[in-house]
Each structure stands twice: as C-alpha cells, then as structure tokens.
Design a protein around this motif. Sequence first.
Motif, PDB file in Angstrom:
ATOM      1  N   SER A 151       1.003  -1.250  -0.169  1.00 18.71           N
ATOM      2  CA  SER A 151      -0.122   0.035   0.001  1.00 18.71           C
ATOM      3  C   SER A 151       0.973   1.419  -0.174  1.00 18.71           C
ATOM      4  O   SER A 151       0.656   2.247  -0.712  1.00 18.71           O
ATOM      5  CB  SER A 151      -0.839  -0.050   1.371  1.00 18.71           C
ATOM      6  OG  SER A 151      -1.630   1.077   1.423  1.00 18.71           O
ATOM      7  N   ASN A 155       0.999   4.010  -3.141  1.00 21.99           N
ATOM      8  CA  ASN A 155       0.904   5.438  -3.162  1.00 21.99           C
ATOM      9  C   ASN A 155       2.245   6.163  -3.334  1.00 21.99           C
ATOM     10  O   ASN A 155       1.893   7.274  -4.123  1.00 21.99           O
ATOM     11  CB  ASN A 155       0.462   5.777  -1.243  1.00 21.99           C
ATOM     12  CG  ASN A 155      -0.868   5.487  -1.144  1.00 21.99           C
ATOM     13  OD1 ASN A 155      -1.632   5.620  -1.915  1.00 21.99           O
ATOM     14  ND2 ASN A 155      -1.145   4.901  -0.040  1.00 21.99           N
ATOM     15  N   GLU A 159       2.193   9.370  -6.279  1.00 20.56           N
ATOM     16  CA  GLU A 159       2.664  10.498  -5.916  1.00 20.56           C
ATOM     17  C   GLU A 159       3.749  10.858  -7.135  1.00 20.56           C
ATOM     18  O   GLU A 159       3.772  11.916  -7.323  1.00 20.56           O
ATOM     19  CB  GLU A 159       3.311  10.439  -4.420  1.00 20.56           C
ATOM     20  CG  GLU A 159       2.397  10.397  -3.477  1.00 20.56           C
ATOM     21  CD  GLU A 159       1.494  11.400  -3.043  1.00 20.56           C
ATOM     22  OE1 GLU A 159       2.114  12.658  -3.618  1.00 20.56           O
ATOM     23  OE2 GLU A 159       0.519  11.557  -2.238  1.00 20.56           O
ATOM     24  N   TYR A 188      -4.256   3.995  -9.983  1.00 18.78           N
ATOM     25  CA  TYR A 188      -3.883   4.016  -8.418  1.00 18.78           C
ATOM     26  C   TYR A 188      -5.312   4.634  -7.859  1.00 18.78           C
ATOM     27  O   TYR A 188      -5.271   5.590  -7.244  1.00 18.78           O
ATOM     28  CB  TYR A 188      -2.789   4.971  -8.214  1.00 18.78           C
ATOM     29  CG  TYR A 188      -1.538   4.326  -8.787  1.00 18.78           C
ATOM     30  CD1 TYR A 188      -1.037   3.050  -8.643  1.00 18.78           C
ATOM     31  CD2 TYR A 188      -1.025   4.968  -9.951  1.00 18.78           C
ATOM     32  CE1 TYR A 188       0.274   2.618  -9.156  1.00 18.78           C
ATOM     33  CE2 TYR A 188      -0.023   4.702 -10.496  1.00 18.78           C
ATOM     34  CZ  TYR A 188       0.896   3.425 -10.096  1.00 18.78           C
ATOM     35  OH  TYR A 188       1.638   2.946 -10.932  1.00 18.78           O
ATOM     36  N   SER A 191      -5.803   6.383  -4.165  1.00 13.75           N
ATOM     37  CA  SER A 191      -4.533   6.538  -3.801  1.00 13.75           C
ATOM     38  C   SER A 191      -4.423   7.949  -2.891  1.00 13.75           C
ATOM     39  O   SER A 191      -5.220   8.559  -3.016  1.00 13.75           O
ATOM     40  CB  SER A 191      -3.459   6.718  -4.593  1.00 13.75           C
ATOM     41  OG  SER A 191      -3.498   7.772  -5.575  1.00 13.75           O
ATOM     42  N   THR A 192      -3.269   8.193  -2.133  1.00 20.02           N
ATOM     43  CA  THR A 192      -3.216   9.529  -1.484  1.00 20.02           C
ATOM     44  C   THR A 192      -2.993  10.587  -2.427  1.00 20.02           C
ATOM     45  O   THR A 192      -3.278  12.037  -2.065  1.00 20.02           O
ATOM     46  CB  THR A 192      -1.928   9.558  -0.555  1.00 20.02           C
ATOM     47  OG1 THR A 192      -1.162   9.190  -1.160  1.00 20.02           O
ATOM     48  CG2 THR A 192      -2.128   8.429   0.527  1.00 20.02           C
TER      49      THR A 192
END
Length: 242
Positions: A151, A155, A159, A188, A191-192
Amino acid sequence: MKKIFVILILLASLGCAAKKEVYEPVTKFKEAEEYMQKESFEKARKAYQEIQERSPERSYDPDIMLRIADTYFGEEKYDEALVGYQAFLNYHPVHRDAPYAQYQIAMCSYRQLTTIDRDPEPTRTAIKEFGKLLQKYPKSPYEEDARRYVSICTNRLAEYELYVGRFYFKKGSYKAAIGRFENLLKNYPGSTAEKDALYYDGLAHMKTGERGPALQAFENLVTKYPSMQNTADSLISKLRTE
C-alpha cells in the motif's frame, strides 16, 4: 646441560600444542550468533564464513546462508544481502525460513526508496517482491506487513505520477500533464494522490479548452472529496458560464 635444555624446549612445545584451540563448528556458530546479537555484523559474517570454509559439508547450510545474508542487511549492504537471500531460496525453496528470505528480498528494495522525484524502479520492484511473498507463502507471519508495504509503495508510485504531471503542468505541457494525471487515476484509484490528480486534471483540461472532461474531473472531485466542494464549485460555475 645441553640435554636438559633440549628437553625443556620439547616440553614447552608440547605445552603450546596442548593449548592450541581445537576447531569446533558448534562453538564457532555460537560465537557468530553472539556477534549478531551485538550487531557486530562483519565479525559475525567472518565467523559464519569460517564454518563454511572449514566444514565443506556446511557450505550450503540454510542457517548459515541466511545468517550471512542477514549480516549484509544489517550493514545496509542491500545488493549483497539480496544476492544472499536469493541464493538461500535457490537452494532451499521449501525451507521453513523461505517466507522470511522472500520478505527480506522485498525489504532490500524497500529500504532503498528515496524521495518521490527519483527513479521509481525500486518501488515497483518492492511491490513485485512483496507480491511474490503473498502469492507463494500465503498466511505467512509476514503477510500483514507485506500488504502494508505494498500500500505504501502503491501510494508512492501515484505520488510520482502526480509529481511528473505537475511538472508538465507548470511547463505548460498540458497534454503530457493530462496523460500523467489520468494514468494515476486509472491505475491508482483511492491513492493519497487521487484528490490532487483530479483537481489538476480538471485544470489541465480547462487550459486545453476541453470543457467536458474538465467538468467531469471537478464533479468527480466533489463526489469523492466533499471537502473540495467550494473550490470545485467555483471552477464548475466558471466552466458552465463560458
């Protein structure tokens, strides 16, 4: 007198011989383990390697092979450690410690991750190796950690895509930026980086005059991230009044 002198020399020689250390692999292994506990990795490695050299039948002993790889890992020599763990798996694929060796192979890549603006290949490699662990050794003691690291790495890749997309956006290369943002959103999801990707994807489409995709991006942004309501609404209103 000369005879007595010779006898004394002989006795001294015998005494020295008696004091010579008898090589015992078990004793040497205990010594190596003590070095490991003290994190004296180089000394530990030399002790393990001495066992291999002086006891050829233990050259591929699983415990020793694994410990040697661990000494490299402890010294943060991850390339050497990886070779050691892979050699262990090549010789002992069904050993009880095989899941650990595979986990450590993945960690060798994970420990080499740097900032998101650098080459993402170690991140991809870490994901691949953690994936092997989850596939080959289900329900291993390392499963939970492996999923968490996957995970984190996922991320990081998202990014990275956002970083490159924003770089193109700032340069005015909006089509290239859109390609990066939409690749992120496709590969993704959740994702963040998703929130920022939707926002910049909408802005980039606005810059290229593509109102429909821009509206879609901002509407998705509001749906998934209500905290962005005010920001997105002003942009949506602008697009609808143009």
